[in-house]
Design an enzyme around this catalytic site. Structure first.
Site, PDB file in Angstrom:
ATOM      1  N   CYS A  81     -39.036  28.028   9.748  1.00 48.09           N
ATOM      2  CA  CYS A  81     -37.743  28.423   9.155  1.00 48.09           C
ATOM      3  C   CYS A  81     -37.538  27.739   7.799  1.00 48.09           C
ATOM      4  O   CYS A  81     -38.171  28.132   6.829  1.00 48.09           O
ATOM      5  CB  CYS A  81     -36.613  28.130  10.131  1.00 48.09           C
ATOM      6  SG  CYS A  81     -35.051  28.908   9.688  1.00 48.09           S
ATOM      7  N   HIS A 178     -38.369  29.607  15.494  1.00 51.15           N
ATOM      8  CA  HIS A 178     -38.426  28.214  15.944  1.00 51.15           C
ATOM      9  C   HIS A 178     -39.144  28.042  17.283  1.00 51.15           C
ATOM     10  O   HIS A 178     -38.482  27.926  18.320  1.00 51.15           O
ATOM     11  CB  HIS A 178     -37.005  27.678  16.098  1.00 51.15           C
ATOM     12  CG  HIS A 178     -36.242  27.621  14.822  1.00 51.15           C
ATOM     13  ND1 HIS A 178     -36.421  26.630  13.900  1.00 51.15           N
ATOM     14  CD2 HIS A 178     -35.287  28.446  14.320  1.00 51.15           C
ATOM     15  CE1 HIS A 178     -35.609  26.832  12.872  1.00 51.15           C
ATOM     16  NE2 HIS A 178     -34.917  27.930  13.093  1.00 51.15           N
ATOM     17  N   GLU A 180     -40.218  25.454  18.417  1.00 54.23           N
ATOM     18  CA  GLU A 180     -39.796  24.157  18.971  1.00 54.23           C
ATOM     19  C   GLU A 180     -38.526  24.261  19.802  1.00 54.23           C
ATOM     20  O   GLU A 180     -38.172  23.315  20.509  1.00 54.23           O
ATOM     21  CB  GLU A 180     -39.636  23.134  17.835  1.00 54.23           C
ATOM     22  CG  GLU A 180     -38.390  23.296  16.956  1.00 54.23           C
ATOM     23  CD  GLU A 180     -38.511  24.366  15.863  1.00 54.23           C
ATOM     24  OE1 GLU A 180     -39.479  25.168  15.916  1.00 54.23           O
ATOM     25  OE2 GLU A 180     -37.646  24.409  14.970  1.00 54.23           O
TER      26      GLU A 180
END
Lengths: 196, 295
Positions: A81, A178, A180
């Site tokens: 991002c 994302h 994560e």
């Protein structure tokens, strides 16, 4: 465990703790990077999600721009991002960019927060780390798009309408979304392979 | 698969992107640009900073949407705006103009003395204030996707921010050391939903991002809150009520990133000019304190 493998996470601002946790889950040593000397001894670096203007200003203020560009000559870097924006050559706006990847990005391409979304993506490149070909659940937060790629950059994932949301150029990786924020660690494992 | 918008993961996700950052109160588009140039991770758009609300008195309401829209046009970073506690129509208006986050804030005059907004009903995410873990988990139960400890807004005195952050951290530490058979009574004492108490215990932290707010006026204040374990800071009156807002804003951003590096903290604290004129909280009459608003 990946012996002798250590990945840094740029910890100027953003969700760096989520990346550190993901690396820990797959048994990779990880450390935070806030100053140039903390790049020593790392085989790869993740630039997390956050605000790209904030990250760019802090990287400039603490003399990280050139050390990061030099790091990229020998090692792998992955931007998620805001990190992907920071890696790009052009974001249609005056802000500090590393300019390492031949990609042009459009910031906040989907609009404001109420348009942030989750969706499943086909990412064939993930077969390298997991032969089971299943979609990747991706979370997009005020996300950028990769408007175009050039040079040796390869597209890794597109939305159903064809717009680009993941790309790789050599040992550089950019994702609009994302990984994560999910428990699916395939992108982190792919990046560790790239850093070897 | 279709795209899913407004999921809790997406609401909570934006707060995760703000971590390690500073969210600054701004009252004009010019302020907003100064904040963005200084490295703010987001701005809070409002008509009056808390210190002025405190000084001028009267009913404090949602800001004029026109002002908020102008601030949204001025910057590329996320823009938050405040509505009154329980005023779900102000929240509907803020959602309609497209703000990125709503702060259901005790700084404004409460519209409901018993109930907060049912925040799950909205697409836009909410941040809410808390003084302790129980209050935080009640707000999350109502749908808040981000929490901030309240402190005492508009004072420039960090003591309440410290008290509230310590209270939250202390409850989380106690929770982690508690045997399972005591959890229900603990949830009852906190006045918090049992499932969220369990989740907090399992994660060893607040289940959503937790910033500090209310009284932060210097780089050292910001680093203090970060070292106490919050995820980032809100700075309200502390920046634009000081002598050199641009310089102070940039210094607080740096201090929030390098909160564990006293040499850098010393460097960024030098020559910042006059800080905001503070008001010692212990000298303020109880009726004028705002952190107690919220149920």
């Amino acid at each position: 465990m990946h012996l002798n493998m250590k990945i840094g996470v740029l910890a100027l601002q953003g969700d760096f703790a989520e990346h550190l946790a993901a690396l820990e889950r797959i048994g990779v040593q990880a450390s935070t990077v806030r100053l140039p000397e903390q790049l020593e001894g790392l085989q790869g670096l993740i630039i997390p999600g956050g605000e790209s203007t904030t990250i760019g200003k802090l990287a400039t203020a603490y003399g990280l721009m050139e050390p990061l560009r030099r790091f990229a000559e020998r090692h792998a870097i992955w931007g998620t991002c805001a990190g992907a924006i920071f890696l790009s050559k052009d974001a249609h706006r005056r802000q500090p960019l590393l300019g390492l990847m031949d990609i042009i990005v459009e910031r906040n391409a989907f609009g404001r927060q109420v348009s942030s979304f989750e969706t499943d993506l086909d990412v064939p490149a993930l077969c390298k780390v997991d032969p089971q070909d299943r979609p990747f659940h991706a979370v997009f937060i005020r996300a950028p798009l990769i408007e175009s790629v050039s040079g040796t950059t390869q597209v890794l994932a597109r939305l159903p309408d064809g717009r680009i949301v993941a790309a790789q150029q050599g040992r550089l990786l950019a994702t609009s979304f994302h990984p994560e924020l999910t428990q699916d660690d395939r992108f982190h494992r792919l990046f560790v392979e790239m850093a070897k | 698969m279709e795209q899913q918008v407004a999921t809790f993961a997406v609401k909570k996700g934006l707060a995760q992107m703000l971590k390690g950052g500073v969210i600054m109160d701004v009252v004009t588009p010019e302020h907003a640009r100064i904040a963005e140039d200084a490295g703010a991770a987001a701005v809070m758009a409002l008509e009056r900073v808390p210190a002025d609300i405190r000084a001028q008195g009267g009913v404090a309401r949602m800001s004029d949407p026109e002002l908020i829209l102008k601030i949204m046009e001025a910057v590329s970073i996320p823009v938050m705006a405040k509505c009154r506690i329980g005023h779900f129509v102000e929240a509907q208006i803020l959602e309609a103009i497209g703000v990125d986050y709503i702060d259901e804030s005790e700084v404004l005059t409460p519209a409901d003395e018993a109930h907060h907004i049912y925040k799950h009903a909205f697409k836009v995410p909410f941040v809410c204030g808390c003084r302790n873990l129980g209050e935080a988990l009640r707000r999350i139960g109502e749908g808040a996707a981000m929490i901030r400890t309240k402190g005492e807004a508009g004072t420039g005195d960090v003591v309440e921010a410290v008290r509230h952050a310590r209270s939250v951290m202390d409850d989380i530490r106690r929770l982690q050391n508690m045997p399972e058979d005591e959890l229900m009574a603990f949830a009852k004492d906190l006045g918090a939903p049992y499932e969220l108490v369990l989740e907090t215990r399992n994660q060893g932290r607040m289940p959503v991002v937790n910033f500090a707010a209310g009284g932060i006026a210097t780089p050292a204040d910001a680093a203090l809150m970060m070292q106490l374990g919050v995820d980032g800071v809100f700075v309200g009156s502390g920046i634009f009520k000081s002598g050199d807002p641009a310089k102070r804003a940039a210094a607080i951003v740096k201090a929030t990133t390098h909160f564990n590096d006293p040499k850098i903290l010393a460097e960024v604290s030098r020559n910042l000019g006059e800080p905001m004129v503070g008001r010692q909280i212990s000298a303020i009459p109880e009726a004028e304190l705002i952190a107690g608003r919220g149920w």
